[in-house]
Scaffold this active site. Structure first.
Site, PDB file in Angstrom:
ATOM      1  N   ASP A  15       0.814  -1.222   0.000  1.00  0.00           N
ATOM      2  CA  ASP A  15       0.000   0.000   0.000  1.00  0.00           C
ATOM      3  C   ASP A  15       0.844   1.268   0.000  1.00  0.00           C
ATOM      4  O   ASP A  15       0.704   2.133  -0.867  1.00  0.00           O
ATOM      5  CB  ASP A  15      -0.902   0.049   1.239  1.00  0.00           C
ATOM      6  N   ARG A  94       0.056   6.197  18.649  1.00  0.00           N
ATOM      7  CA  ARG A  94      -0.184   7.198  17.607  1.00  0.00           C
ATOM      8  C   ARG A  94       0.413   8.561  17.913  1.00  0.00           C
ATOM      9  O   ARG A  94       0.994   9.192  17.026  1.00  0.00           O
ATOM     10  CB  ARG A  94      -1.687   7.312  17.305  1.00  0.00           C
ATOM     11  N   ASP A 123      -7.425   5.177  12.992  1.00  0.00           N
ATOM     12  CA  ASP A 123      -6.045   5.660  12.958  1.00  0.00           C
ATOM     13  C   ASP A 123      -5.871   6.927  12.142  1.00  0.00           C
ATOM     14  O   ASP A 123      -5.110   7.812  12.499  1.00  0.00           O
ATOM     15  CB  ASP A 123      -5.112   4.551  12.468  1.00  0.00           C
ATOM     16  N   SER A 179      -5.651  -7.927   9.278  1.00  0.00           N
ATOM     17  CA  SER A 179      -4.596  -6.929   9.315  1.00  0.00           C
ATOM     18  C   SER A 179      -4.079  -6.778  10.743  1.00  0.00           C
ATOM     19  O   SER A 179      -4.793  -7.052  11.698  1.00  0.00           O
ATOM     20  CB  SER A 179      -5.106  -5.589   8.777  1.00  0.00           C
TER      21      SER A 179
END
Lengths: 420, 420, 420, 420
Positions: A15, A94, A123, A179
């Site tokens: 990606d 994050r 996210d 994922s």
């Protein structure tokens, strides 16, 4: 005049490699950025790949220490938990990633940052709210929310074709049917076959922790020392009959806690949670060390924290901190405010917790504090009268009962006697 | 004129037998009362002993069903928990016991009720606040808070002497170095050697659950069905390769959940908690079935409860219900109010949770609902665009960011940049 | 060996003079203590009377500054209010009085402190919880809770007889048909004719504020400047056409605010409130300056405080601070914790509020801040597009709607359409 | 095939008339919709204008009763208030308007609804979240967020030109330098000259209430009776020496309360508030009757509501209900949940409040209840011992002090004595 620069959060995968190529195709100079928050990853290979794919540079920033000290440890101090179950593993990483990416962007003079997050997840929100607070003028390029991009790359095959065309090396490893997101605190699993909330995760999915059924048959004991609510010492034994070890450095301590939890299968959860954007989502998470350190912290608070301070903290800080962090609003006035409150609540959280891990479970087997004296065995003792007049309790109860007697009488008069 | 009558909560043990004799000595007629809330006890022997010791009568009331239905089940519905850890096992039984004792007192025309609770514990408060609400005019005789009594019986030997003198049969069984309280939902252990919070409970202390290390090597799977947040069906297998069973009656279901948890070592905790009267106290608790049913309920809420309803309920009902129940204020306007709110929050909590117990731990391995459709796999899927414009999220983030950009700018202008 | 010493909170009135005599009769040496918290009182006369009645000494301590700075100002910072209406005027003074009395007791080597509070009110609780925290070893003599005392002095006549016998001078002033408590922040009226909650307080009861109907026909404008949530400057005009004045000293500022409010009839309330001990009680209160300063503070927060910080503060600090203070638990771990949180919440509360008082009401007529820039007129303007894409709001709404659409669909499917 | 139909919320003003013309230009058939929520407006003229401008039809729906009964009254029951000051007047009307518009849209077979709200305000959010919950499949056309529209009509002149071109009659009345929104409960003023938060609103701005300085010189007394927290009777006198009147019908009662408040200048506020979308905004509001009914309700709760129920309700329902309503999430699972909780909290809120309005202020001058007996004058009386042992309070205080003594001792040992 030179091209405009974009700082892309790069993973080395298909990606973000395609996004890298696409950004270049769009006429940007691209600086790649990778955050080392403790995930298992071949950073050198990814770095090489980034440059090979056309990135001007690729930064790999080691954020492990700030991740543990600025995020994981405050989360332990306030017993952070989302919707009763989730320990916020992804959310915790994050803020440090967003901050490091903005620093690179600033250093390199980028006008924009970019990432490969999907348009339905948490996210993207967490990264971007961080970006905007950290540098309000920054632009964000989110290809998976840009129709030009997502219409062109509607499926994995489109990406593979584009990779082939763009000279992006593709590893032949078959991707897993879910994922993952990994960092020092946890690993998450979602999407793919996990989307059916009634599908039990396959045993080979779990990466960080051993299957409890395969964990050692003997419990493993260890000791955590806290100062002002922060873990400052971990004493443990490396395996059965192994050497005694002590970790005091924050990162080492956190890693050692992880090792103990991982080999004993502690820290797996499987939930359906509510995302910030209003969708429900099924997630499986492993949070080995943090699960144990948080539980040990809660236990110690029982011994040393005043009842009312605890109740106020529970109702105010724990839930709000967790919601705010989950929603990605870490860099915010409210988090700055809450952080001050966390510190204020932890002055007396000093002591030692003796812990045990065994086949997936964690229990406390004892605790003490050299400095805090709220607990007094003789005073609580049922066998001693001590400095306490039992008749005082009569008055305590009588006064509490005033209101309740009125209630009882009113119910009676209304023909709704409580004695049925 | 006859003597005044007192209704005494009787256990058959040394303490309450001496209280019985003492009340008679004080000139009262005594009606003994025993509550069967599922504890292991020889009620017939105790009844006989009561009468032998001079009680006019001894009632044994079976309260198991009302205990499960009126207390344990609402606690599951609201995920009741005190100070993050304690499932309120003792507190849950007090209201039904207090109510049944008042009913006996009323039936027998007693002017007072009496109990053998100590003057430092929670239970005296819980019983008496219940008594006063249930019958505001009732008198309470609490010998362990009456100097005449507690000065006379300063130690166990004084009680033994009095028993000998009063013709109270004393069993020679050596008492355990801790005190216990058992009911259908749990067993508690405190005082004695447990008063040192750093003393690990001896393995032979735990009565209800097997040592996780001695639990079966194979996990045990079972399924709980909820309707409006209440467990209505438990499907399980009696042992390895055993017959499939289904429990739907509330008491049977609760007992079956207990059996599964007990044989797999699920539900032990060990904490230092804050008593209502302001002392800290160390308690060990086994709450086998309730631990699992509550966790299954929490899991199902993830799937079927709206995010905001859940957040409101978590912050409002769970903590307040738990505090109020712990403090013994069950019969109260606030509990009546909260109970209405619990019901209102559970309308959609309908579905099935697939569960697993294994060597002390409980995990959920899947869940589904035939009726509630808040979760939509395809919608949450990262792979599908569906009925959702990814660009919408851009707007969502931008609007959230307005406030945060201001914060970032203000920090920058104040020379406190968030990017350090 | 000398007599034991008691420090008595003395008012100069009949009750505490009789208590003084009674304590001496009981064989104690008595040190009298009077707190000057701004009430109108002839301290010298009272002091003289105390000594005349047999006190060894009588201390009068000026606590006005610490009362304003340590109590009233933090109450303004957190918008303290009890049960939506009461500004806590009496409760605010108790901590500084209790502390000063303990200091005198310590200086004089008293083993006990004593007071004349009744056994049903809040103040006994407030004083004594303060005493016990400030000096855990202190003894408290509360005659109105001592049967020996209250049975002997069952009515006012008994006190008058005792006064006559003990040589206590009694002023012939007819006592008012209510009781009062005054300090710099407020005056309270309760008991007597006010016990009927349907009795309108007589106009001549109110002492501090003018009847709004007799207040000036022209509004009075003034300006309050806040720094970190604290009033630091008050600019006003002394009467119509009077000189402009500025107060910056905390006590002067507070007094000036009082004067403005008093002459304009601002700050009267009349409520039925819930006492800590579980009784309801009717109270009338005048809180002139504090009412206005608190309202001005709330107004400024609208301009300068972040929305989320405000919401957290409102839900957490305001109510808890008020409840804790009302209940007399000022010297406590929880208040120490909350005080840190108040400070943390007020960093940005800097600015100026233009105010108006008129015939009983207070309104804000404008506000600004030189330093805080959260408000941006052009940005909020409906007329300008500015740095804000209107289409962003579409996304914001769409994302919020995800959850609500599900709700609407579920209702429809359940045959409970929201469109009725 | 016919044109697609759109249901437009129409006001008769320049903006929505242009939107009407623009929608027709875009090829839609337009059904106009006007909600009568009690605002002063010439509905007939507007209706005529709509048809003249090309609307197929124009509905005028009288929503006054449902507005009062479904929104205003529950807001009174829960003492609804946003950010300590704002009584939610605008937000209260939005749900009934959205629902009525959807009903018209459904009746007429419209695929979309449209409105003239700007892209920065709260109202667009409130309407649209309502639309989407009420009919999840509905489309929304929001021209002021559509670049095609807002770029074309960048200023008022563009609209005037378009009106001229489209044959839209334009009244020559000069528009006020602020925008207004009126309904039965309130009138709001914002934008224009009010955007500077330091600009005092001009006296001629206020439309509903008389200037307090011009209000009658005599106070006006009236009486409100509540049942289950709802106003059911208003007794008042029509002017000085006027006839006694009684209103019991909900709408009449609400209108009568408005009249009293309006002629006495009650209910004006001026604040800077935080919009849902994260901007601060200055608003001036008049909420005459609601201000008084809400205050009377709060007062009555002091008399009849249990302390703990009140505290729970205050902390839970009031703030959350207000936030949710303000944010436009009325048709939602959380509001459905809260509404049940409101009802549960009001069972005992029965009684009568005697009120007074005078030159901008509202005060309570007495209250009583025939049915609720929580308040007991003799019991609260300081002068009577009654059914209450003063010594009980000693025990109550002693038990509360256990925790505080520990705190005091710990502080002393840490060298931080509380007695400074």
């Amino acid at each position: 005049m030179g091209k405009e620069k974009v700082c892309l959060a790069y993973s080395g995968g298909l990606d973000t490699s395609c996004i890298l190529a696409w950004l270049i195709e769009k006429g940007y100079d691209v600086i790649c950025f990778m955050a080392d928050v403790g995930q298992e990853e071949d950073f050198e290979a990814a770095k090489e790949k980034a440059v090979k794919c056309g990135a001007l540079k690729c930064y790999v920033e080691d954020l492990k220490r700030e991740f543990v000290e600025e995020l994981c440890f405050p989360a332990i101090q306030c017993n952070g938990i989302y919707e009763n179950v989730y320990l916020l593993g992804t959310s915790l990483a994050r803020p440090v990633i967003a901050r490091a990416q903005i620093k690179v962007a600033q250093k390199e003079g980028c006008f924009a940052v970019s990432h490969g997050c999907t348009g339905k997840g948490n996210d993207q929100v967490r990264f971007e709210l961080g970006f905007y607070a950290l540098q309000p003028s920054i632009k964000v390029i989110a290809p998976w929310r840009d129709p030009e991009f997502y219409n062109r790359f509607a499926g994995r095959n489109d990406l593979l074709d584009y990779a082939a065309k763009s000279g992006i090396p593709v590893t032949s490893t078959k991707s897993k049917p879910w994922s993952m997101d990994e960092n020092l605190a946890h690993c998450s699993y979602e999407a793919g076959i996990l989307e059916d909330p009634n599908t039990t995760p396959p045993e080979d999915m779990w990466k960080l922790t051993v299957d409890p059924m395969k964990a050692p048959d003997q419990p493993e004991d260890f000791t955590v020392t806290f100062e002002k609510g922060l873990p400052v010492k971990l004493e443990y034994t490396e395996g059965a009959g192994g050497a005694k070890k002590t970790a005091t450095d924050t990162v080492e301590l956190f890693l050692a806690a992880n090792q103990i939890a991982r080999r004993n299968g502690v820290g797996r959860i499987d939930i359906v949670e509510n995302r910030f954007i209003g969708l429900k989502s099924r997630g499986c998470y492993e949070t080995p060390g943090l699960t144990m350190l948080r539980s040990a912290h809660i236990d110690l608070e029982g011994l040393v924290l005043d009842r009312e301070v605890r109740a106020l903290r529970d109702s105010f800080i724990t839930t709000n901190y967790s919601r705010i962090l989950y929603n990605g609003v870490f860099f915010s006035p409210e988090m700055e405010f809450l952080t001050s409150c966390i510190t204020a609540s932890q002055t007396n959280v000093n002591g030692v917790v003796r812990c045990r891990a065994y086949k997936g479970s964690f229990v406390v087997v004892g605790r003490y504090s050299e400095t805090e004296k709220l607990y007094d065995a003789s005073e609580s003792s049922m066998d001693e009268i001590g400095d306490f007049a039992p008749s005082d309790t009569t008055g305590f109860i009588s006064v509490q009962a005033i209101r309740l007697k009125k209630y009882g009488r009113a119910k009676e008069e209304a023909g709704q006697s409580l004695v049925k």
